[in-house]
Design a protein around this motif. Structure first.
Motif, PDB file in Angstrom:
ATOM      1  N   GLU A  28       0.718  -1.360  -0.030  1.00 34.37           N
ATOM      2  CA  GLU A  28      -0.059   0.097  -0.021  1.00 34.37           C
ATOM      3  C   GLU A  28       0.872   1.301   0.113  1.00 34.37           C
ATOM      4  OE1 GLU A  28      -3.328   0.629  -0.775  1.00 34.37           O
ATOM      5  OE2 GLU A  28      -3.266  -1.450  -1.053  1.00 34.37           O
ATOM      6  N   ARG A  31       2.498   1.580  -3.482  1.00 35.94           N
ATOM      7  CA  ARG A  31       1.556   2.058  -4.560  1.00 35.94           C
ATOM      8  C   ARG A  31       1.175   3.715  -4.296  1.00 35.94           C
ATOM      9  NH1 ARG A  31      -1.934  -0.733  -7.509  1.00 35.94           N
ATOM     10  NH2 ARG A  31      -3.600   0.497  -6.804  1.00 35.94           N
ATOM     11  N   ARG A  32       1.031   3.903  -2.889  1.00 34.18           N
ATOM     12  CA  ARG A  32       0.646   5.413  -2.669  1.00 34.18           C
ATOM     13  C   ARG A  32       1.862   6.271  -3.232  1.00 34.18           C
ATOM     14  NH1 ARG A  32       1.290   5.246   2.812  1.00 34.18           N
ATOM     15  NH2 ARG A  32       3.436   6.147   2.276  1.00 34.18           N
TER      16      ARG A  32
END
Length: 169
Positions: A28, A31-32
């Motif tokens: 996460e 990706r962010r």
């Protein structure tokens, strides 16, 4: 003679840091961070940055259709990339060496989506570009993956490969 990277490139450093996060399991955050960098680069930004970022971001996508979008962006950016620009990052880089992996990823995502004809075309392109790979661990990894995907296409298997980047082991 030693080949070293050119002047510091903060964008590549940020991409690299995000890739490390992803490889350590913090998908996460990776990706962010990559999506935030993409917002800075934009679709018309430096092709080297776009190619690298899109290639790694695709590996973080569980959904094959989403990964396919990023893999297409990576291939498009590679097509716009010059040898000179790649070697500004590192003197040993050659664009030809990008294509086996780029076509492999497109084939793998198309296969996962059940588009076996299109997948076969891209895996054939990957195979045609393998001469650009070195006889090292990376080259062996890509060649093995090409063989795995080719076999999966032949078997009409749309399941995610256990050896795929980002795959949960």
């Amino acid at each position: 003679m030693t080949a070293t990277a050119a002047a510091p490139d903060p964008t590549m450093e940020a991409i690299g840091n995000a890739v490390v996060l992803g490889r350590e399991g913090d998908i996460e955050s990776a990706r962010r961070d990559l999506l935030a960098i993409w917002q800075q680069i934009g679709v018309a930004g430096d092709p080297f940055h776009r190619c690298t970022l899109a290639h790694y971001l695709a590996d973080l996508c569980e959904d094959a259709a989403e990964a396919l979008i990023w893999d297409v962006r990576a291939l498009d950016a590679a097509d716009a990339l010059t040898e000179e620009r790649a070697q500004q990052h590192h003197a040993t880089l050659h664009i030809a060496g990008f294509y086996p992996s780029l076509y492999l990823n497109l084939a793998d995502n198309l296969r996962r989506l059940g588009s076996f004809g299109a997948a076969a075309e891209h895996i054939n392109s990957a195979e045609q570009h393998t001469s650009a790979l070195h006889d090292d661990a990376y080259g062996a990894t890509i060649r093995t993956a090409i063989n795995e995907v080719h076999q999966a296409i032949d078997n009409r298997d749309s399941t995610r490969r256990a050896s795929a980047p980002g795959a949960v082991q």
